[in-house]
Design a protein around this motif. Sequence first.
Motif, PDB file in Angstrom:
ATOM      1  N   VAL A 148       0.840  -1.204   0.000  1.00  0.00           N
ATOM      2  CA  VAL A 148       0.000   0.000   0.000  1.00  0.00           C
ATOM      3  C   VAL A 148       0.870   1.248   0.000  1.00  0.00           C
ATOM      4  O   VAL A 148       0.621   2.208  -0.749  1.00  0.00           O
ATOM      5  CB  VAL A 148      -0.940  -0.014   1.221  1.00  0.00           C
ATOM      6  CG1 VAL A 148      -1.685   1.321   1.336  1.00  0.00           C
ATOM      7  CG2 VAL A 148      -1.939  -1.162   1.118  1.00  0.00           C
ATOM      8  N   GLN A 149       1.915   1.252   0.851  1.00  0.00           N
ATOM      9  CA  GLN A 149       2.826   2.394   0.890  1.00  0.00           C
ATOM     10  C   GLN A 149       3.536   2.582  -0.452  1.00  0.00           C
ATOM     11  O   GLN A 149       3.687   3.713  -0.934  1.00  0.00           O
ATOM     12  CB  GLN A 149       3.858   2.202   2.003  1.00  0.00           C
ATOM     13  CG  GLN A 149       3.269   2.287   3.401  1.00  0.00           C
ATOM     14  CD  GLN A 149       4.330   2.083   4.473  1.00  0.00           C
ATOM     15  OE1 GLN A 149       5.494   1.844   4.171  1.00  0.00           O
ATOM     16  NE2 GLN A 149       3.932   2.187   5.730  1.00  0.00           N
ATOM     17  N   LEU A 150       3.971   1.466  -1.042  1.00  0.00           N
ATOM     18  CA  LEU A 150       4.636   1.540  -2.340  1.00  0.00           C
ATOM     19  C   LEU A 150       3.690   2.074  -3.410  1.00  0.00           C
ATOM     20  O   LEU A 150       4.078   2.920  -4.225  1.00  0.00           O
ATOM     21  CB  LEU A 150       5.153   0.157  -2.742  1.00  0.00           C
ATOM     22  CG  LEU A 150       5.828   0.063  -4.121  1.00  0.00           C
ATOM     23  CD1 LEU A 150       7.055   0.967  -4.177  1.00  0.00           C
ATOM     24  CD2 LEU A 150       6.207  -1.380  -4.423  1.00  0.00           C
ATOM     25  N   ARG A 151       2.449   1.597  -3.389  1.00  0.00           N
ATOM     26  CA  ARG A 151       1.476   2.072  -4.374  1.00  0.00           C
ATOM     27  C   ARG A 151       1.249   3.572  -4.236  1.00  0.00           C
ATOM     28  O   ARG A 151       1.248   4.315  -5.232  1.00  0.00           O
ATOM     29  CB  ARG A 151       0.147   1.331  -4.184  1.00  0.00           C
ATOM     30  CG  ARG A 151      -0.931   1.722  -5.197  1.00  0.00           C
ATOM     31  CD  ARG A 151      -2.292   1.322  -4.697  1.00  0.00           C
ATOM     32  NE  ARG A 151      -2.635   2.025  -3.466  1.00  0.00           N
ATOM     33  CZ  ARG A 151      -3.722   1.763  -2.726  1.00  0.00           C
ATOM     34  NH1 ARG A 151      -4.535   0.796  -3.090  1.00  0.00           N
ATOM     35  NH2 ARG A 151      -3.960   2.451  -1.627  1.00  0.00           N
ATOM     36  N   ASN A 152       1.063   4.040  -2.998  1.00  0.00           N
ATOM     37  CA  ASN A 152       0.852   5.472  -2.780  1.00  0.00           C
ATOM     38  C   ASN A 152       2.073   6.285  -3.184  1.00  0.00           C
ATOM     39  O   ASN A 152       1.955   7.359  -3.784  1.00  0.00           O
ATOM     40  CB  ASN A 152       0.508   5.728  -1.310  1.00  0.00           C
ATOM     41  CG  ASN A 152      -0.822   5.118  -0.906  1.00  0.00           C
ATOM     42  OD1 ASN A 152      -1.691   4.910  -1.751  1.00  0.00           O
ATOM     43  ND2 ASN A 152      -0.988   4.819   0.366  1.00  0.00           N
ATOM     44  N   SER A 153       3.265   5.762  -2.849  1.00  0.00           N
ATOM     45  CA  SER A 153       4.498   6.462  -3.206  1.00  0.00           C
ATOM     46  C   SER A 153       4.669   6.542  -4.713  1.00  0.00           C
ATOM     47  O   SER A 153       5.001   7.611  -5.258  1.00  0.00           O
ATOM     48  CB  SER A 153       5.697   5.749  -2.573  1.00  0.00           C
ATOM     49  OG  SER A 153       6.912   6.330  -2.994  1.00  0.00           O
TER      50      SER A 153
END
Length: 282
Positions: free
Chosen positions: A182-187
């Motif tokens: 999720v963090q990677l997707r948002n980043s």
Amino acid sequence: MKLKDLKIGTLLILGFAIMFLFVILLGVVSYKQSDRLQQQTDNIYNHPLKTRRALSNLKVDVLTIRVGLRDLILAKDDSEKQDAIKLMETSSANVHLQFDILYDSYLGPREDIDDAEEAFTSWNVDREECVKLVRSGEIEKAEKAIVSTGKVSELRNILLVKIKKMDNFSVRKADMIFGNSVQLRNSLKQQLIYIVVTILLLMLIISYLLVQNIRKPIKELASAVQIFQDGNMSIRSLHDSKNEFGVLSKAFNSMLESIQVNIDLSQRATELSQIMLIEEDP
């Protein structure tokens, strides 16, 4: 060389080349982001999905062996005994296969798998002793071994605890990987937005500069022509560059000078004609 000195064709080629490079840059960034997302997807599949599937199959095989042992004790003839033994042997072989999968995909300490495999080996040894007791007709001893307080049951419970430990780790690892995804997707989404906005701004700036370098000299020439038409013979184009507009500006100024010279000569000729007529008049 200044930007205004570049030829029109060169300006257009340069502008399109820069925009093309921006498109390539956007494609490269998108490809790398997709690759990182694919790596996260692979991590999710290999662990915990693959690991938890192996653990689930492992628990099913343990339960199947337990059922097979009970069926062996309750068997009424040799055929039923052979079926129960075959069932346990098949499940036991599958247990070893699941351990191989765990060794390949489990991301926790290797000792967890070693402990579980050791617990299975101990339980399997006692389970085979029960099978021997049944074959030798000592059914009561076999029944005592598989009751909840018997040694076989205790070893099976130890094995299940070891399996549960790995399963809990897999769940925690799944939550961690999902959170990272999720963090990677948002980043990646933010990076892509920033890159797209930056590229759009740069393309607007480049387009503006190209338009200005084409529009400004045309506007100056048009203004000079209008002033000349209004009667100001001394007007000249002030645009100075080494491209086509510079050549056009020089040609325009030369044309105006020629026109002005012709007009001056015409005026002088007219004045001279008038003087000669006055002198000839008696």
